[in-house]
Scaffold this active site. Structure first.
Site, PDB file in Angstrom:
ATOM      1  N   HIS A   7       0.873  -1.189   0.000  1.00  0.00           N
ATOM      2  CA  HIS A   7       0.000   0.000   0.000  1.00  0.00           C
ATOM      3  C   HIS A   7       0.900   1.227   0.000  1.00  0.00           C
ATOM      4  O   HIS A   7       1.520   1.554   1.010  1.00  0.00           O
ATOM      5  CB  HIS A   7      -0.895   0.022   1.240  1.00  0.00           C
ATOM      6  CG  HIS A   7      -1.854   1.178   1.264  1.00  0.00           C
ATOM      7  ND1 HIS A   7      -3.214   1.003   1.348  1.00  0.00           N
ATOM      8  CD2 HIS A   7      -1.670   2.512   1.198  1.00  0.00           C
ATOM      9  CE1 HIS A   7      -3.818   2.181   1.347  1.00  0.00           C
ATOM     10  NE2 HIS A   7      -2.886   3.124   1.255  1.00  0.00           N
ATOM     11  N   HIS A  27       1.603   5.402  -1.665  1.00  0.00           N
ATOM     12  CA  HIS A  27       1.255   6.592  -2.440  1.00  0.00           C
ATOM     13  C   HIS A  27       2.527   7.185  -3.026  1.00  0.00           C
ATOM     14  O   HIS A  27       3.468   7.500  -2.290  1.00  0.00           O
ATOM     15  CB  HIS A  27       0.574   7.638  -1.550  1.00  0.00           C
ATOM     16  CG  HIS A  27      -0.733   7.181  -0.977  1.00  0.00           C
ATOM     17  ND1 HIS A  27      -1.932   7.359  -1.634  1.00  0.00           N
ATOM     18  CD2 HIS A  27      -1.012   6.531   0.178  1.00  0.00           C
ATOM     19  CE1 HIS A  27      -2.909   6.848  -0.889  1.00  0.00           C
ATOM     20  NE2 HIS A  27      -2.373   6.341   0.207  1.00  0.00           N
ATOM     21  N   LYS A  31      -9.123  -0.542  -6.078  1.00  0.00           N
ATOM     22  CA  LYS A  31      -9.181   0.131  -4.784  1.00  0.00           C
ATOM     23  C   LYS A  31     -10.564   0.721  -4.537  1.00  0.00           C
ATOM     24  O   LYS A  31     -11.103   1.448  -5.363  1.00  0.00           O
ATOM     25  CB  LYS A  31      -8.135   1.250  -4.723  1.00  0.00           C
ATOM     26  CG  LYS A  31      -8.144   2.041  -3.416  1.00  0.00           C
ATOM     27  CD  LYS A  31      -7.838   1.152  -2.206  1.00  0.00           C
ATOM     28  CE  LYS A  31      -7.960   1.930  -0.908  1.00  0.00           C
ATOM     29  NZ  LYS A  31      -6.708   2.612  -0.542  1.00  0.00           N
ATOM     30  N   HIS A  39     -10.372   0.736   1.691  1.00  0.00           N
ATOM     31  CA  HIS A  39     -10.190   1.725   2.751  1.00  0.00           C
ATOM     32  C   HIS A  39     -11.387   1.579   3.681  1.00  0.00           C
ATOM     33  O   HIS A  39     -12.508   1.987   3.344  1.00  0.00           O
ATOM     34  CB  HIS A  39     -10.114   3.144   2.184  1.00  0.00           C
ATOM     35  CG  HIS A  39      -9.888   4.196   3.233  1.00  0.00           C
ATOM     36  ND1 HIS A  39      -8.699   4.888   3.347  1.00  0.00           N
ATOM     37  CD2 HIS A  39     -10.681   4.656   4.230  1.00  0.00           C
ATOM     38  CE1 HIS A  39      -8.773   5.726   4.372  1.00  0.00           C
ATOM     39  NE2 HIS A  39      -9.984   5.613   4.914  1.00  0.00           N
ATOM     40  N   HIS A  67      -4.487  -0.847   5.832  1.00  0.00           N
ATOM     41  CA  HIS A  67      -4.103  -0.031   6.993  1.00  0.00           C
ATOM     42  C   HIS A  67      -5.071  -0.196   8.174  1.00  0.00           C
ATOM     43  O   HIS A  67      -5.654   0.768   8.651  1.00  0.00           O
ATOM     44  CB  HIS A  67      -3.928   1.440   6.617  1.00  0.00           C
ATOM     45  CG  HIS A  67      -4.995   2.039   5.749  1.00  0.00           C
ATOM     46  ND1 HIS A  67      -6.342   1.916   6.001  1.00  0.00           N
ATOM     47  CD2 HIS A  67      -4.901   2.790   4.621  1.00  0.00           C
ATOM     48  CE1 HIS A  67      -7.028   2.563   5.079  1.00  0.00           C
ATOM     49  NE2 HIS A  67      -6.168   3.095   4.223  1.00  0.00           N
ATOM     50  N   ASP A 115       1.397   2.527   3.560  1.00  0.00           N
ATOM     51  CA  ASP A 115       0.566   3.714   3.373  1.00  0.00           C
ATOM     52  C   ASP A 115       1.420   4.972   3.456  1.00  0.00           C
ATOM     53  O   ASP A 115       0.960   6.012   3.921  1.00  0.00           O
ATOM     54  CB  ASP A 115      -0.571   3.764   4.395  1.00  0.00           C
ATOM     55  CG  ASP A 115      -1.651   4.779   4.035  1.00  0.00           C
ATOM     56  OD1 ASP A 115      -1.691   5.206   2.871  1.00  0.00           O
ATOM     57  OD2 ASP A 115      -2.440   5.149   4.927  1.00  0.00           O
TER      58      ASP A 115
END
Length: 349
Positions: free
Chosen positions: A18, A20, A104, A141, A179, A252
């Site tokens: 995970h 970004h 996602k 999420h 997460h 994350d």
């Protein structure tokens, strides 16, 4: 088995399930830090505008690869952002063509750049059924966005009100709760017999909500899902060090410039890509569980995604404290590196 001595550990090279990377100047600055330690990473699609089609995912992958350092074997694993207009056939083709590894799900408004997410879950039922049919995982999420629900309860409510119905209606769908932050989520994953796993972040293994709020607000510890009580942090550590194949690393790591973190309404996210392996080694060492680090970082994730573990290895050594830069400079401005609040004695060789 990892090769271990009291102050050295060699494991298969880890993956990040995970991550970004953003886009543009930010992506150019942060991508090399992930590539330095990780072989693969599931890349989040919540750009502006979001990555919603296979073609957009392929184009985003190409932009990322342009910033991977020469000689690196790092490979981004792409995702598409699930919307109420997602075409099941486009997703299936992107998966068959090797463009995407997962889809996602963001509940609309749950986190950074999630305005295009899902409000009516019945509208995405055809996509979920197609994903179950072809074995394409759904990364979730896991928070509700009802303003009447306390922010510290949103993950637990999501399990009961959203995730359980989704999994009941589409039992063959393979789901990753991303997460996770609560004992509730850990127990739910443990109690599920199949088709469910969870990622745990570096920072949620280290901070609780006191770190954000006690003694003054600490914006660089603010993330979503927000850190919870200490009992929940302990439950996450126990899951991570357990060797349970359903729990694996998803950092994350979420870079924001300091300017955007320090606004009156600041952005959520901790940038951990640069020092995650040192942080994790410290957590596992303190728990007397260094032999379980490889499962968490390098084995359990590939197993759930039906991918082979990496052949390359990484060696961590323990000694004098290792220092990392306080910030990383980007073309958009400085990004503060996550500070665990304690010395890091394990370094990546």
């Amino acid at each position: 088995m990892p090769k271990q001595s009291p102050d050295s550990l060699t494991i298969r090279r880890p993956d990040d399930w995970h991550l970004h990377l953003r886009d543009g100047a930010m992506m150019a600055a942060v991508t090399p830090h992930t590539a330095a330690h990780f072989e693969r990473a599931i890349v989040m699609p919540n750009l502006v505008p979001p990555v919603v089609t296979g073609a957009q995912a392929a184009a985003y992958r190409d932009r990322i690869m342009a910033h991977v350092p020469e000689g690196s074997n790092f490979r981004p694993l792409m995702t598409c952002y699930l919307t109420e207009d997602t075409d099941p056939e486009d997703i299936a083709k992107a998966h068959a063509d090797g463009i995407i590894t997962a889809v996602k799900l963001y509940p609309a408004g749950a986190t950074t750049n999630s305005a295009s997410g899902v409000s009516d879950f019945d509208k995405v039922r055809p996509v979920l059924e197609k994903m179950a049919e072809i074995g394409l995982p759904l990364c979730v999420h896991g928070e509700v966005t009802d303003p009447s629900i306390d922010i510290f309860d949103r993950e637990a409510v999501f399990i009961d009100k959203v995730l359980k119905p989704i999994r009941k209606k589409t039992p063959d769908l393979r789901v990753i709760m991303e997460h996770v932050t609560t004992e509730n989520a850990v127990d739910y994953v443990r109690d599920s017999r199949s088709n469910l796993a969870a990622t745990i972040t570096t920072h949620h293994l280290i901070i609780n909500r006191n770190h954000i709020l006690a003694g003054g607000i600490k914006p660089h510890y603010y993330c979503l899902p927000v850190a919870k009580r200490e009992k929940h942090r302990i439950a996450l550590v126990q899951a991570a060090i357990s060797g349970d194949k359903r729990f694996f690393l998803g950092t994350d790591s979420a870079p924001h410039t300091d300017e955007n973190k320090l606004l009156p309404c600041g952005c959520a996210g901790c940038f951990t890509a640069i020092n995650t392996m040192s942080c994790l080694a410290e957590v596992f060492d303190a728990a007397g569980a260094m032999s379980k680090l490889e499962n968490f970082t390098s084995l359990a994730g590939p197993r759930y995604y039906n991918l082979p573990p990496n052949e390359a290895t990484m060696t961590l050594t323990k000694g004098d404290p290792v220092t990392y830069p306080a910030t990383v400079d980007t073309g958009d401005g400085p990004v503060t590196v996550f500070d665990p609040g304690f010395p890091l004695h394990w370094r990546v060789q």
